[in-house]
Write a protein that holds these residues in place. Structure first.
Motif, PDB file in Angstrom:
ATOM      1  N   ASP A  47      38.406  39.764  31.488  1.00  0.00           N
ATOM      2  CA  ASP A  47      37.235  40.279  32.208  1.00  0.00           C
ATOM      3  C   ASP A  47      36.324  39.147  32.674  1.00  0.00           C
ATOM      4  O   ASP A  47      35.763  39.215  33.774  1.00  0.00           O
ATOM      5  CB  ASP A  47      36.450  41.256  31.330  1.00  0.00           C
ATOM      6  CG  ASP A  47      37.179  42.571  31.128  1.00  0.00           C
ATOM      7  OD1 ASP A  47      38.038  42.903  31.965  1.00  0.00           O
ATOM      8  OD2 ASP A  47      36.906  43.257  30.127  1.00  0.00           O
ATOM      9  N   LYS A  50      38.173  37.421  35.598  1.00  0.00           N
ATOM     10  CA  LYS A  50      38.247  38.336  36.732  1.00  0.00           C
ATOM     11  C   LYS A  50      36.902  38.427  37.449  1.00  0.00           C
ATOM     12  O   LYS A  50      36.841  38.402  38.687  1.00  0.00           O
ATOM     13  CB  LYS A  50      38.679  39.723  36.258  1.00  0.00           C
ATOM     14  CG  LYS A  50      38.699  40.770  37.356  1.00  0.00           C
ATOM     15  CD  LYS A  50      39.117  42.136  36.811  1.00  0.00           C
ATOM     16  CE  LYS A  50      39.033  43.204  37.897  1.00  0.00           C
ATOM     17  NZ  LYS A  50      39.423  44.538  37.377  1.00  0.00           N
ATOM     18  N   GLU A  51      35.839  38.513  36.687  1.00  0.00           N
ATOM     19  CA  GLU A  51      34.506  38.632  37.277  1.00  0.00           C
ATOM     20  C   GLU A  51      34.188  37.442  38.179  1.00  0.00           C
ATOM     21  O   GLU A  51      33.675  37.600  39.295  1.00  0.00           O
ATOM     22  CB  GLU A  51      33.459  38.750  36.165  1.00  0.00           C
ATOM     23  CG  GLU A  51      32.028  38.853  36.674  1.00  0.00           C
ATOM     24  CD  GLU A  51      31.010  38.905  35.539  1.00  0.00           C
ATOM     25  OE1 GLU A  51      29.808  38.893  35.838  1.00  0.00           O
ATOM     26  OE2 GLU A  51      31.432  38.942  34.361  1.00  0.00           O
ATOM     27  N   ASN A 112      40.175  42.728  45.224  1.00  0.00           N
ATOM     28  CA  ASN A 112      40.602  43.644  44.183  1.00  0.00           C
ATOM     29  C   ASN A 112      41.592  42.933  43.263  1.00  0.00           C
ATOM     30  O   ASN A 112      42.434  42.165  43.722  1.00  0.00           O
ATOM     31  CB  ASN A 112      41.260  44.888  44.781  1.00  0.00           C
ATOM     32  CG  ASN A 112      42.529  44.554  45.541  1.00  0.00           C
ATOM     33  OD1 ASN A 112      42.484  43.963  46.607  1.00  0.00           O
ATOM     34  ND2 ASN A 112      43.667  44.936  44.988  1.00  0.00           N
ATOM     35  N   PRO A 114      43.814  43.593  39.332  1.00  0.00           N
ATOM     36  CA  PRO A 114      44.205  44.624  38.364  1.00  0.00           C
ATOM     37  C   PRO A 114      43.239  44.677  37.176  1.00  0.00           C
ATOM     38  O   PRO A 114      42.466  43.746  36.942  1.00  0.00           O
ATOM     39  CB  PRO A 114      45.607  44.178  37.929  1.00  0.00           C
ATOM     40  CG  PRO A 114      45.671  42.731  38.255  1.00  0.00           C
ATOM     41  CD  PRO A 114      44.826  42.533  39.465  1.00  0.00           C
ATOM     42  N   ASN A 115      43.314  45.757  36.430  1.00  0.00           N
ATOM     43  CA  ASN A 115      42.416  45.949  35.292  1.00  0.00           C
ATOM     44  C   ASN A 115      42.913  45.269  34.020  1.00  0.00           C
ATOM     45  O   ASN A 115      42.160  45.138  33.047  1.00  0.00           O
ATOM     46  CB  ASN A 115      42.208  47.443  35.032  1.00  0.00           C
ATOM     47  CG  ASN A 115      41.465  48.111  36.165  1.00  0.00           C
ATOM     48  OD1 ASN A 115      40.531  47.539  36.726  1.00  0.00           O
ATOM     49  ND2 ASN A 115      41.880  49.316  36.520  1.00  0.00           N
TER      50      ASN A 115
END
Length: 251
Positions: A47, A50-51, A112, A114-115
């Motif tokens: 996270d 990704k941020e 975008n 992925p999570n």
């Protein structure tokens, strides 16, 4: 040897309609690998990374990403390996000098990612390492210099302990992955790959190779080279490397 799996020439970019050309500096890589507690080069969460990729660099999973650096090649390799771990589909490292203004292209501003990391097995934490030692088909390789591996030096001003992790074998290329410049030619790249392919530490029966160094930069370049040479089914980097492992288990 499939060099084009990870690397691209400047003249080949002309055939790509849309791509994101990004100059990777040590400051950019340091920023990506600094966690919320201002710990540098320690394992950062998905996270957190990704941020920053979304908000600062507008990285998209679908974008054709071309990275280059005027510094050491391992800096671009480190950034590329993190993108690979996350799940970006098209990542290339540009080889040979270029004028960036000649290759500017429009790219999608819709970012975008992925999570969860889509290639979770290419990045390993120190917490996960002990389970890997049980495998008989995994090779553990330390790509630092011999002075670092033997414990003569730590190699970093901020690393307080010297030595190496048990089970990891010294790479006789003696830390060469930290010496390769980002402006090498294609022919020089091929020579480095041939050099790696000739060392006798690789076993054809190995299914997985785990690379480590001080923090993960040199190991990321070694991992990319190993993928080009198809040295194992799974190529993994021990993230945060000796830095984090030594602080966890030697203090």
């Amino acid at each position: 040897m499939n060099i084009s799996k990870w690397f691209i020439r400047s003249d080949e970019i002309l055939s790509i309609k849309n791509f994101y050309l990004l100059n990777i500096t040590s400051d950019i890589t340091n920023d990506i690998e600094t966690d919320k507690n201002n710990n540098y080069w320690k394992y950062c969460s998905f996270d957190e990374i990704k941020e920053k990729l979304l908000n600062k660099y507008h990285i998209s999973q679908e974008t054709f990403i071309v990275l280059y650096t005027k510094e050491k090649l391992m800096i671009a390799a480190r950034f590329a390996w993190l993108l690979y771990w996350i799940g970006c589909k098209n990542i290339k490292i540009l080889i040979e000098k270029i004028d960036p203004s000649l290759f500017m292209r429009n790219f999608s501003q819709i970012s975008n990612l992925p999570n969860i990391p889509l290639r979770s097995n290419v990045r390993l934490t120190c917490d996960q390492l002990s389970n890997e030692f049980l495998s008989l088909t995994t090779k553990f390789i330390d790509v630092r210099t011999y002075k670092e591996y033997s414990g003569e030096i730590t190699g970093y001003s901020y690393v307080h302990h010297s030595g190496h992790i048990p089970n990891f074998q010294y790479d006789p290329l003696n830390g060469i992955y930290g010496e390769i410049n980002g402006d090498i030619t294609w022919n020089e790249l091929e020579e480095y790959l041939k050099m790696m392919s000739k060392i006798n530490i690789y076993d054809k029966n190995m299914k997985k190779i785990i690379y480590m160094c001080g923090t993960g930069w040199r190991a990321s370049l070694a991992a990319i080279f190993a993928e080009v040479l198809n040295l194992a089914d799974t190529i993994t980097v021990l993230d945060s490397g000796w830095f984090e492992w030594s602080e966890r288990y030697l203090e």
